[in-house]
Design a protein around this motif. Structure first.
Motif, PDB file in Angstrom:
ATOM      1  N   ILE A 168       0.854  -1.195   0.000  1.00  0.00           N
ATOM      2  CA  ILE A 168       0.000   0.000   0.000  1.00  0.00           C
ATOM      3  C   ILE A 168       0.886   1.240   0.000  1.00  0.00           C
ATOM      4  CG2 ILE A 168      -1.689   1.331   1.333  1.00  0.00           C
ATOM      5  CD1 ILE A 168      -2.817  -1.351   2.328  1.00  0.00           C
ATOM      6  N   GLU A 169       1.910   1.209   0.830  1.00  0.00           N
ATOM      7  CA  GLU A 169       2.834   2.349   0.902  1.00  0.00           C
ATOM      8  C   GLU A 169       3.445   2.641  -0.452  1.00  0.00           C
ATOM      9  OE1 GLU A 169       5.081   2.692   5.186  1.00  0.00           O
ATOM     10  OE2 GLU A 169       5.952   1.536   3.590  1.00  0.00           O
ATOM     11  N   MET A 170       3.875   1.553  -1.123  1.00  0.00           N
ATOM     12  CA  MET A 170       4.529   1.741  -2.418  1.00  0.00           C
ATOM     13  C   MET A 170       3.560   2.341  -3.422  1.00  0.00           C
ATOM     14  SD  MET A 170       6.909  -1.583  -2.740  1.00  0.00           S
ATOM     15  CE  MET A 170       6.596  -1.751  -4.473  1.00  0.00           C
ATOM     16  N   ARG A 171       2.320   1.829  -3.403  1.00  0.00           N
ATOM     17  CA  ARG A 171       1.324   2.330  -4.355  1.00  0.00           C
ATOM     18  C   ARG A 171       1.050   3.807  -4.083  1.00  0.00           C
ATOM     19  NH1 ARG A 171      -4.319  -0.643  -4.712  1.00  0.00           N
ATOM     20  NH2 ARG A 171      -4.701   0.730  -2.960  1.00  0.00           N
ATOM     21  N   GLU A 172       0.931   4.112  -2.787  1.00  0.00           N
ATOM     22  CA  GLU A 172       0.659   5.495  -2.412  1.00  0.00           C
ATOM     23  C   GLU A 172       1.818   6.408  -2.819  1.00  0.00           C
ATOM     24  OE1 GLU A 172      -1.937   5.146   1.206  1.00  0.00           O
ATOM     25  OE2 GLU A 172      -2.423   4.479  -0.809  1.00  0.00           O
ATOM     26  N   GLY A 173       3.031   5.917  -2.576  1.00  0.00           N
ATOM     27  CA  GLY A 173       4.221   6.709  -2.902  1.00  0.00           C
ATOM     28  C   GLY A 173       4.318   6.936  -4.403  1.00  0.00           C
ATOM     29  N   TYR A 174       3.951   5.899  -5.140  1.00  0.00           N
ATOM     30  CA  TYR A 174       3.989   5.950  -6.590  1.00  0.00           C
ATOM     31  C   TYR A 174       3.004   7.006  -7.096  1.00  0.00           C
ATOM     32  CZ  TYR A 174       3.343   3.873 -11.273  1.00  0.00           C
ATOM     33  OH  TYR A 174       3.234   3.651 -12.605  1.00  0.00           O
ATOM     34  N   LEU A 175       1.785   6.936  -6.548  1.00  0.00           N
ATOM     35  CA  LEU A 175       0.752   7.909  -6.923  1.00  0.00           C
ATOM     36  C   LEU A 175       1.210   9.324  -6.593  1.00  0.00           C
ATOM     37  CD1 LEU A 175      -2.795   6.756  -5.833  1.00  0.00           C
ATOM     38  CD2 LEU A 175      -2.013   7.428  -8.080  1.00  0.00           C
ATOM     39  N   GLU A 176       1.813   9.449  -5.420  1.00  0.00           N
ATOM     40  CA  GLU A 176       2.212  10.766  -4.961  1.00  0.00           C
ATOM     41  C   GLU A 176       3.298  11.339  -5.874  1.00  0.00           C
ATOM     42  OE1 GLU A 176       2.871  10.861  -0.809  1.00  0.00           O
ATOM     43  OE2 GLU A 176       3.627  12.908  -0.870  1.00  0.00           O
ATOM     44  N   SER A 177       4.303  10.486  -6.222  1.00  0.00           N
ATOM     45  CA  SER A 177       5.367  11.060  -7.042  1.00  0.00           C
ATOM     46  C   SER A 177       4.878  11.334  -8.455  1.00  0.00           C
ATOM     47  CB  SER A 177       6.628  10.209  -7.020  1.00  0.00           C
ATOM     48  OG  SER A 177       6.311   8.874  -7.131  1.00  0.00           O
ATOM     49  N   ILE A 178       3.994  10.468  -8.974  1.00  0.00           N
ATOM     50  CA  ILE A 178       3.471  10.736 -10.318  1.00  0.00           C
ATOM     51  C   ILE A 178       2.717  12.068 -10.315  1.00  0.00           C
ATOM     52  CG2 ILE A 178       1.704  10.070 -11.978  1.00  0.00           C
ATOM     53  CD1 ILE A 178       2.572   7.392 -11.933  1.00  0.00           C
ATOM     54  N   SER A 179       1.835  12.224  -9.322  1.00  0.00           N
ATOM     55  CA  SER A 179       1.034  13.457  -9.360  1.00  0.00           C
ATOM     56  C   SER A 179       1.918  14.678  -9.145  1.00  0.00           C
ATOM     57  CB  SER A 179      -0.137  13.408  -8.379  1.00  0.00           C
ATOM     58  OG  SER A 179       0.223  12.819  -7.193  1.00  0.00           O
ATOM     59  N   HIS A 180       2.946  14.500  -8.319  1.00  0.00           N
ATOM     60  CA  HIS A 180       3.849  15.620  -8.087  1.00  0.00           C
ATOM     61  C   HIS A 180       4.601  15.995  -9.373  1.00  0.00           C
ATOM     62  CE1 HIS A 180       6.346  18.220  -5.638  1.00  0.00           C
ATOM     63  NE2 HIS A 180       7.376  17.784  -6.363  1.00  0.00           N
ATOM     64  N   GLU A 181       5.124  14.974 -10.045  1.00  0.00           N
ATOM     65  CA  GLU A 181       5.904  15.214 -11.265  1.00  0.00           C
ATOM     66  C   GLU A 181       5.053  15.830 -12.379  1.00  0.00           C
ATOM     67  OE1 GLU A 181       9.202  14.984 -12.035  1.00  0.00           O
ATOM     68  OE2 GLU A 181       9.219  14.854  -9.861  1.00  0.00           O
ATOM     69  N   LEU A 182       3.782  15.386 -12.454  1.00  0.00           N
ATOM     70  CA  LEU A 182       2.937  15.869 -13.554  1.00  0.00           C
ATOM     71  C   LEU A 182       2.418  17.286 -13.308  1.00  0.00           C
ATOM     72  CD1 LEU A 182       0.807  12.728 -14.442  1.00  0.00           C
ATOM     73  CD2 LEU A 182       2.617  13.762 -15.786  1.00  0.00           C
ATOM     74  N   THR A 185       0.906  22.782 -14.831  1.00  0.00           N
ATOM     75  CA  THR A 185       0.678  24.169 -14.411  1.00  0.00           C
ATOM     76  C   THR A 185       1.278  25.119 -15.452  1.00  0.00           C
ATOM     77  OG1 THR A 185       0.942  23.352 -12.175  1.00  0.00           O
ATOM     78  CG2 THR A 185       0.900  25.740 -12.435  1.00  0.00           C
ATOM     79  N   ALA A 186       2.460  24.750 -15.943  1.00  0.00           N
ATOM     80  CA  ALA A 186       3.092  25.592 -16.967  1.00  0.00           C
ATOM     81  C   ALA A 186       2.219  25.628 -18.225  1.00  0.00           C
ATOM     82  CB  ALA A 186       4.477  25.052 -17.285  1.00  0.00           C
ATOM     83  N   ALA A 187       1.732  24.464 -18.645  1.00  0.00           N
ATOM     84  CA  ALA A 187       0.915  24.407 -19.861  1.00  0.00           C
ATOM     85  C   ALA A 187      -0.345  25.261 -19.717  1.00  0.00           C
ATOM     86  CB  ALA A 187       0.550  22.956 -20.165  1.00  0.00           C
ATOM     87  N   LEU A 199      -2.027  32.615 -21.248  1.00  0.00           N
ATOM     88  CA  LEU A 199      -1.307  33.732 -21.888  1.00  0.00           C
ATOM     89  C   LEU A 199      -1.741  33.887 -23.334  1.00  0.00           C
ATOM     90  CD1 LEU A 199       2.476  33.690 -20.893  1.00  0.00           C
ATOM     91  CD2 LEU A 199       0.832  35.559 -20.671  1.00  0.00           C
ATOM     92  N   ILE A 200      -1.819  32.756 -24.033  1.00  0.00           N
ATOM     93  CA  ILE A 200      -2.226  32.793 -25.448  1.00  0.00           C
ATOM     94  C   ILE A 200      -3.631  33.371 -25.560  1.00  0.00           C
ATOM     95  CG2 ILE A 200      -2.782  31.368 -27.467  1.00  0.00           C
ATOM     96  CD1 ILE A 200      -0.548  29.445 -26.539  1.00  0.00           C
ATOM     97  N   ALA A 201      -4.536  32.854 -24.684  1.00  0.00           N
ATOM     98  CA  ALA A 201      -5.931  33.313 -24.751  1.00  0.00           C
ATOM     99  C   ALA A 201      -6.026  34.809 -24.465  1.00  0.00           C
ATOM    100  CB  ALA A 201      -6.774  32.530 -23.747  1.00  0.00           C
ATOM    101  N   TYR A 251      -8.462  18.527 -18.151  1.00  0.00           N
ATOM    102  CA  TYR A 251      -8.859  17.190 -17.696  1.00  0.00           C
ATOM    103  C   TYR A 251      -7.677  16.497 -17.001  1.00  0.00           C
ATOM    104  CZ  TYR A 251     -10.106  12.275 -17.769  1.00  0.00           C
ATOM    105  OH  TYR A 251     -10.333  10.977 -17.393  1.00  0.00           O
ATOM    106  N   MET A 252      -6.492  16.595 -17.634  1.00  0.00           N
ATOM    107  CA  MET A 252      -5.303  15.988 -17.020  1.00  0.00           C
ATOM    108  C   MET A 252      -5.030  16.614 -15.662  1.00  0.00           C
ATOM    109  SD  MET A 252      -2.831  15.467 -20.253  1.00  0.00           S
ATOM    110  CE  MET A 252      -1.295  15.317 -19.407  1.00  0.00           C
ATOM    111  N   SER A 253      -5.213  17.918 -15.596  1.00  0.00           N
ATOM    112  CA  SER A 253      -4.947  18.597 -14.339  1.00  0.00           C
ATOM    113  C   SER A 253      -5.919  18.121 -13.251  1.00  0.00           C
ATOM    114  CB  SER A 253      -5.048  20.103 -14.595  1.00  0.00           C
ATOM    115  OG  SER A 253      -5.131  20.765 -13.401  1.00  0.00           O
ATOM    116  N   SER A 254      -7.196  17.916 -13.633  1.00  0.00           N
ATOM    117  CA  SER A 254      -8.146  17.465 -12.602  1.00  0.00           C
ATOM    118  C   SER A 254      -7.818  16.032 -12.178  1.00  0.00           C
ATOM    119  CB  SER A 254      -9.592  17.596 -13.077  1.00  0.00           C
ATOM    120  OG  SER A 254      -9.879  16.602 -14.013  1.00  0.00           O
ATOM    121  N   LEU A 255      -7.353  15.218 -13.127  1.00  0.00           N
ATOM    122  CA  LEU A 255      -6.953  13.850 -12.769  1.00  0.00           C
ATOM    123  C   LEU A 255      -5.782  13.860 -11.790  1.00  0.00           C
ATOM    124  CD1 LEU A 255      -6.823  11.475 -15.865  1.00  0.00           C
ATOM    125  CD2 LEU A 255      -8.235  11.314 -13.828  1.00  0.00           C
TER     126      LEU A 255
END
Ligand code: ADP
Length: 464
Positions: free
Chosen positions: A228-242, A247-249, A255-257, A280-284
Motif C-alpha cells: 500500500i505504501e509503495m502504491r501510495e508513494g507511486y501515486l504521490e510522485s506521479i502526481s507531483h511530477e505531472l 501548471t506551466a501548460a 497567456l495565449i488566450a 482534464y489531465m490537471s483534474s486527474l
C-alpha cells in the motif's frame, strides 16, 4: 476388553475389615476384571470408587467426583458386586479416553498456534492472561511492551514515525474493541525492520453461551502495508511530477488566450481541444494527489445545498445536451441549509452526475433530485443507462475499479471518482449507496447530515 488396555484402579470403599473380607470373598476366582486393580478398604477414595454399604454416609461428598461414585447397599450378592465393578470400569475408561483426547487436542492446538504467524493471546473474564503463542512474544518485544505497566514504547501510526499509544494499555484497549482493524507499525524506525500489525479481540464462549474470556488476535500485515505504501508513494510522485508541467501548460494557454484573438485565429477548435484535455489531465492529477494522501481534510462551513446542486447542474447541462440526454431536476421550494464542505460536496455531485451522463446512451434520461428528510439532505442521481452488474456492485466504490462494460466502451476515466465521493460523504458522516440493474440504469443516493444547529466543525478528516 482387550489385552492392550491400560490397568486402571478402582477403589472399593468398605466400612471395616469384615466388609473387606466379604468383598474379597465375592471376587475370589473372578477373572472378569483383569484390567482392574482393586483397592479394597483403601482410604484413597480419589478415583473411581464403589462404596459398599454402611460407609456411604461417612464419605465426604466432595472427595469423590460425581461420575466416579457408585453405591452398593449391603448385604450384596457377589454377582451384583461384579456387575457394578464392570459398569464402573467401563464408565471410567470412557472418561479417561475423553480426557486423553482433550489433552491431545490441547497439544495439537498449542503446536499449531506456535507455528502460525498470527499472535494469539487469551485473557479470562477477569482479564488475566491465560495463554499466548510464540508469535505474541515477538510482537510484544518489537512493540516495546512492558508487562508491569501494560504500556508500549514502540508503536507507530501508518506513517511509521509518529509514536502512538505510549500512555495506553494496549491490551485493555484491544479487549475493549478500540483500534479494531487499524494498521500500526511496531518497532523503532531507527533500529531495524518494523512490522505492521492489525489486532482485534474476539469473545470466546462455551457452547451454552457462557463467556470464557477473550482472545486477542494480531495479524502481521507487513507485506500488505508495504504494498500500500509503495502504491501510495507511486501515486504521490506521479502526481507531483505531472503537476509542474501541467501548471506551466495551463499558464501558457491562459497567456495565449489573453494575448491573441483565438476566436478568429483559425485554430480556435484545436485550441479548445488542447485546453479541454490539459484541464482534464490537471483534474486527474489533483484526484491522484487526493488519493495518495493519508486522508482528506474537509473545511465545513454553512452552505446551501439547493444552490450547490443548481450550480453543478448548470455546468453539466451542456455535456448532457451534447450526449442527447434529458436532464430532469427536482429540488425543494425552500433553501436547504447545511454545514458542509461546499467544494467537496460539489465534487460529489459533479462526479455522480457526470457518471450518469457518461454511462447513459443517447436518448436516455438523467434525473437529479434533492430532498430534505429530517436533519438529512438526500441527493439522488438516477439514470436510464447501462447499469452495473450485480457481481460488480460491491466493488463500485473501490479505488481504480472500473466495470467491465466501462472498460469495453472505453469511457474516459480511471475509477477513482466514486472512491473520492465516498470518502467525502463518509467524512461528513453521511452515506452513499447505489441501486442498479444491468441494462436498465442506476440510482446513486447520498444522505448528508445537515447539522443545522451544530457548532461549526472546522475540520473533519477521514482516511481514504
Ligand atoms: P470512472 O467513471 O472514472 O471510471 P468512478 O469511480 O466514477 O470512475 O466510477 C467507477 C466505475 O463505476 C465506473 O468505471 C463504472 O464502471 C461504474 N459506474 C459509475 N457510475 C455509473 C453509472 N451511473 N452507471 C453505470 N456504471 C457506473
Amino acid at each position: 476388553m482387550s489385552e492392550e488396555q491400560e490397568t486402571i484402579t478402582i477403589s472399593v470403599a468398605v466400612a471395616g475389615e469384615a466388609e473387606a473380607e466379604e468383598v474379597r470373598e465375592a471376587l475370589r476366582g473372578e477373572e472378569g476384571l483383569p484390567a482392574t486393580q482393586l483397592l479394597i478398604g483403601s482410604t484413597e477414595f480419589t478415583g473411581p470408587t464403589l462404596v459398599v454399604g454402611t460407609l456411604a454416609a461417612e464419605i465426604d461428598d466432595d472427595s469423590l467426583a460425581e461420575a466416579d461414585r457408585d453405591f452398593l447397599p449391603v448385604p450384596f450378592a457377589a454377582a451384583e458386586l461384579r456387575r457394578r465393578l464392570r459398569v464402573l470400569e467401563t464408565r471410567t475408561r470412557r472418561l479417561y479416553a475423553a480426557a486423553d483426547n482433550e489433552r491431545e487436542l490441547g497439544i495439537i492446538v498449542r503446536q499449531i498456534a506456535d507455528a502460525i504467524n498470527v499472535g494469539v493471546m487469551f485473557y479470562d473474564t477477569d482479564r488475566r492472561p491465560r495463554m499466548h503463542n510464540r508469535a505474541v512474544e515477538e510482537i510484544l518485544e518489537l512493540a516495546g511492551f512492558d508487562m508491569a505497566t501494560g504500556q508500549s514504547t514502540n508503536i507507530y501510526s501508518p506513517d511509521r514515525y509518529t509514536p502512538v499509544k505510549r500512555d495506553k494499555n494496549i491490551i485493555t484497549e484491544t479487549l475493549e474493541g478500540d483500534g479494531r482493524g487499524l494498521i500500526y507499525w511496531l518497532g523503532d524506525p531507527e533500529e531495524g525492520p518494523q512490522r505492521a500489525v492489525i489486532s482485534e479481540a474476539h469473545s470466546i464462549r462455551r457452547e451454552d453461551g457462557e463467556l470464557l474470556g477473550s482472545a486477542i488476535i494480531t495479524y502481521d500485515v507487513t507485506d500488505l502495508a508495504t504494498e500500500i505504501e509503495m502504491r501510495e508513494g507511486y501515486l504521490e510522485s506521479i502526481s507531483h511530477e505531472l503537476r509542474t508541467p501541467l501548471t506551466a501548460a495551463i499558464g501558457y494557454l491562459d497567456l495565449i488566450a489573453d494575448g491573441f484573438d483565438v476566436e478568429n485565429s483559425g485554430f480556435a477548435h484545436e485550441f479548445e481541444i488542447i485546453e479541454h484535455n490539459v484541464l482534464y489531465m490537471s483534474s486527474l492529477v489533483n484526484e491522484f494527489a487526493t488519493l495518495s494522501k493519508n486522508g482528506i481534510t474537509l473545511t465545513v462551513k454553512p452552505a446551501e445545498m439547493r444552490s450547490l446542486l443548481m450550480q453543478s447542474l448548470d455546468a453539466l447541462r451542456p455535456a448532457a445536451e451534447k450526449a442527447r440526454l434529458t436532464l430532469v431536476t427536482s429540488v425543494p421550494d425552500d433553501p436547504v441549509a447545511a454545514r458542509v464542505d461546499a467544494s467537496r460536496v460539489t465534487q460529489v455531485i459533479d462526479n455522480l452526475v457526470s457518471n450518469a451522463i457518461k454511462y447513459t446512451p443517447s436518448g436516455g434520461t438523467v434525473t437529479v433530485s434533492l430532498d430534505q428528510d429530517g436533519d438529512d439532505a438526500v441527493l439522488r442521481v438516477a439514470d436510464t443507462g447501462q447499469g452495473i452488474a450485480e457481481n460488480e456492485m460491491a466493488r463500485i466504490f473501490d479505488r481504480f475499479f472500473r466495470s467491465e462494460s466501462a472498460r469495453r466502451m472505453a469511457a474516459r476515466g480511471v475509477g477513482i471518482g466514486l472512491t473520492i465521493a465516498k470518502t467525502i460523504v463518509d467524512g461528513h458522516h453521511g452515506t452513499i449507496s447505489v441501486q442498479s440493474r444491468l441494462g436498465h440504469g442506476s440510482t446513486f443516493t447520498v444522505r448528508l447530515p445537515l447539522r443545522p444547529k451544530d457548532a461549526p466543525l472546522s475540520e473533519i478528516t477521514d482516511r481514504l
